[in-house]
Design an enzyme around this catalytic site. Structure first.
Site, PDB file in Angstrom:
ATOM      1  N   GLY A  36       0.822  -1.100   0.091  1.00 35.54           N
ATOM      2  CA  GLY A  36      -0.106   0.106  -0.014  1.00 35.54           C
ATOM      3  C   GLY A  36       0.899   1.274   0.083  1.00 35.54           C
ATOM      4  O   GLY A  36       2.093   1.206   0.424  1.00 35.54           O
ATOM      5  N   PRO A  38       2.698   4.965   1.195  1.00 30.21           N
ATOM      6  CA  PRO A  38       2.944   5.400   2.408  1.00 30.21           C
ATOM      7  C   PRO A  38       1.937   6.025   3.167  1.00 30.21           C
ATOM      8  O   PRO A  38       1.051   6.733   2.605  1.00 30.21           O
ATOM      9  CB  PRO A  38       4.264   6.525   1.872  1.00 30.21           C
ATOM     10  CG  PRO A  38       4.307   6.119   0.283  1.00 30.21           C
ATOM     11  CD  PRO A  38       3.220   5.634  -0.131  1.00 30.21           C
ATOM     12  N   THR A  40      -0.493   4.672   4.952  1.00 31.19           N
ATOM     13  CA  THR A  40      -1.712   4.139   5.219  1.00 31.19           C
ATOM     14  C   THR A  40      -1.625   3.259   6.630  1.00 31.19           C
ATOM     15  O   THR A  40      -2.588   2.637   6.753  1.00 31.19           O
ATOM     16  CB  THR A  40      -2.049   3.240   4.102  1.00 31.19           C
ATOM     17  OG1 THR A  40      -0.780   2.357   3.520  1.00 31.19           O
ATOM     18  CG2 THR A  40      -2.611   3.919   3.020  1.00 31.19           C
ATOM     19  N   GLY A  41      -0.539   3.028   7.367  1.00 34.60           N
ATOM     20  CA  GLY A  41      -0.578   2.573   8.592  1.00 34.60           C
ATOM     21  C   GLY A  41       0.080   1.037   8.638  1.00 34.60           C
ATOM     22  O   GLY A  41      -0.376   0.344   9.309  1.00 34.60           O
ATOM     23  N   THR A  43       3.057  -0.188   9.303  1.00 36.34           N
ATOM     24  CA  THR A  43       3.852  -0.256  10.406  1.00 36.34           C
ATOM     25  C   THR A  43       3.179  -0.529  11.648  1.00 36.34           C
ATOM     26  O   THR A  43       3.214  -1.340  12.374  1.00 36.34           O
ATOM     27  CB  THR A  43       4.775   0.843  10.763  1.00 36.34           C
ATOM     28  OG1 THR A  43       5.529   1.102   9.475  1.00 36.34           O
ATOM     29  CG2 THR A  43       6.018   0.467  11.873  1.00 36.34           C
ATOM     30  N   HIS A 257      -5.188  31.552 -17.087  1.00 38.96           N
ATOM     31  CA  HIS A 257      -4.823  30.004 -16.952  1.00 38.96           C
ATOM     32  C   HIS A 257      -5.785  29.126 -15.987  1.00 38.96           C
ATOM     33  O   HIS A 257      -6.612  28.445 -16.342  1.00 38.96           O
ATOM     34  CB  HIS A 257      -3.498  29.904 -16.483  1.00 38.96           C
ATOM     35  CG  HIS A 257      -2.892  28.464 -16.562  1.00 38.96           C
ATOM     36  ND1 HIS A 257      -2.005  28.171 -17.299  1.00 38.96           N
ATOM     37  CD2 HIS A 257      -2.987  27.481 -15.725  1.00 38.96           C
ATOM     38  CE1 HIS A 257      -1.742  26.709 -17.179  1.00 38.96           C
ATOM     39  NE2 HIS A 257      -2.407  26.278 -16.028  1.00 38.96           N
ATOM     40  N   GLU A 258      -5.943  29.814 -14.930  1.00 41.21           N
ATOM     41  CA  GLU A 258      -6.747  29.083 -13.706  1.00 41.21           C
ATOM     42  C   GLU A 258      -8.352  28.983 -14.109  1.00 41.21           C
ATOM     43  O   GLU A 258      -8.870  28.111 -14.091  1.00 41.21           O
ATOM     44  CB  GLU A 258      -6.661  29.532 -12.576  1.00 41.21           C
ATOM     45  CG  GLU A 258      -5.181  29.224 -11.939  1.00 41.21           C
ATOM     46  CD  GLU A 258      -4.411  27.758 -11.965  1.00 41.21           C
ATOM     47  OE1 GLU A 258      -5.393  26.977 -11.989  1.00 41.21           O
ATOM     48  OE2 GLU A 258      -3.392  27.748 -12.317  1.00 41.21           O
TER      49      GLU A 258
HETATM   50 ZN    ZN Z   1      -2.448  24.402 -15.353  1.00 31.40          ZN
END
Ligand code: ZN
Length: 451
Positions: A36, A38, A40-41, A43, A257-258
């Protein structure tokens, strides 16, 4: 993580009452691989198994095995197993096993001798003890595809348990744990936070509540409100907030752009809805458009992928339409990378192009030293040329959709850009309302997970 827990419950029983299995002739598994991403538990899960079974827990990380000095890794493996045998029944946990367990001979120039010796030692040790000595090895990785096949053979890591990012219910339970020692305003329900955080891992959620608590302290508030939670979500997802640019030509360009991303995302029916558009820089990005992802863990259609390509092209398309070809910027670099990746997968993995329903991807899907180079040869030069042409056609199709939408909606785009420069952030609801004054906004079905 109910499924993982179910599978691992059995490991606890193996450690506690091995005779229940040996009595009926069952061979107890030696190794379990937790797979899985990193955070996600994995350990924590391994520790929980040892705790539940009441046995000692020995833990080491794969990267610790691989030392600069030859022979150190292998002797560490020997020591670890010696200690484990003296303390059986017990549990050995190897984190990041891919650091030692990569496919042998896969590196450039014949591979890493030290790593190979370490891996060989690990295989020898695993074969050297019988299943009922009461030692169970749990290893964790997020790259099971690069592991040496010898590790996955029966009698070694022959069980794989997937540990994925939690679903809504899982996030709720994790948040409840981390919220115990935090002061949260009474009007906020943990469920609201859980709904706000699809895709977050356990570590992300812990980090989120901590960031929100820091913000609360900094703002000298008594308890965290939705404001701090929302700011912390943005921070965990996109990095530290920077100072907004002063009004200038480049700020206008970023705004176009956004808004380009947001308007294409809003008007293409199969695109996820816009959550907000902002000019507040975060991490590397000068501006950001956030979309509300659909939490349904189902399949993705061709129309949805095409919509994402068009949406990602929206930024560059707006730059071109408004400022002209000579003025386009490097700002679309990340977008184009995403587009290319999606288009290539559509062609080579999902059979969604004129090349027809063929899988043309290598096993790993990623260029990896050695392994990846070999899988490249699976198709001819002629097919490779066709793939490139199809990828280009899909990207260009998305680009044309985006440019058309920008051209057709220039009036509302100009208005939204002015508003964005003034307010710095427009939320999705307001964005859609303004667009709806000019043109029809398609309804979008959002899957709402139930608790
Ligand atoms: Zn963009």
């Amino acid at each position: 993580m109910d499924e993982a827990k179910e599978e691992l419950q059995e490991v606890v029983t193996f450690l506690k009452q091995p005779e229940r299995f040996t009595a009926v002739g069952a061979r107890i598994p030696k190794g379990v691989l937790l797979v899985g991403p990193p955070g996600t538990g994995k350990t924590l899960l391994a520790k929980a198994i040892a705790g539940e079974a009441g046995v000692p827990f020995f833990s080491i990380s794969g990267s610790e095995f691989v030392e600069m000095f030859v022979g150190v890794g292998a002797s560490r493996v020997r020591d670890l197993f010696k200690k484990a045998k003296e303390n059986a029944p017990c549990l050995i946990f190897i984190d990041e096993i891919d650091a030692v367990g990569r496919q042998r001979g896969a590196g450039i120039g014949g591979g890493n001798d030290e790593r190979e010796q370490t891996l060989n030692q690990l295989l020898t040790e695993m074969d050297g003890f019988e299943g009922n000595t009461g030692i169970i090895i749990i290893a964790a990785t997020n790259r099971p595809d690069v592991l040496d096949s010898a590790l996955l053979r029966p009698g070694r890591f022959d069980r794989q348990v997937t540990v994925d990012a939690p679903d809504l219910k899982g996030r709720l339970r994790i948040l409840e744990v981390h919220a115990r020692n935090k002061k949260i305003a009474p009007e906020i329900s943990i469920e609201t936070i859980a709904r706000r955080t699809p895709g977050f891992t356990g570590a992300d959620l812990a980090n989120l509540l901590n960031e929100a608590a820091i913000l609360t302290a900094r703002r000298r508030k008594e308890a965290m409100t939705m404001l701090e939670i929302n700011d912390a979500v943005d921070r965990v997802v996109a990095g530290m907030e920077g100072t907004p640019l002063v009004d200038s030509k480049s700020k206008r360009l970023i705004a176009y752009h956004e808004v380009g991303h947001a308007i294409v995302g809003t008007l293409v029916k199969d695109h996820d809805p816009v959550q907000k558009v902002t000019l507040v820089p975060r991490g590397q990005a000068q501006g950001l458009t956030w979309f509300t992802p659909n939490e349904e863990q189902g399949l993705t259609t061709r129309a949805q992928l095409m919509a994402r390509i068009a949406g990602a092209m929206g930024g560059r398309a707006a730059e071109e339409e408004v400022f002209g070809d000579a003025e386009v910027t490097t700002g679309a670099g990340g977008d184009l990378q995403q587009v290319t990746g999606m288009a290539r997968q559509m062609v080579t993995r999902f059979g969604m192009s004129d090349l027809g329903p063929l899988s043309l991807a290598g096993q790993t899907g990623e260029v990896f030293l050695g392994g990846g180079l070999m899988s490249r040869a699976e198709y001819s030069e002629a097919i490779a040329t066709k793939i490139d042409a199809q990828v280009r056609a899909l990207a260009e199709h998305g680009h044309q959709i985006a440019r058309q939408i920008i051209r057709d909606n220039r009036a509302v785009i100009d208005r939204l850009v002015d508003l964005l420069i003034e307010k710095e952030t427009i939320d999705g609801e307001e964005f859609r309302q303004i667009v709806a004054e000019y043109t029809e906004v398609p309804e979008k079905e959002q899957f709402v997970p139930q608790l």
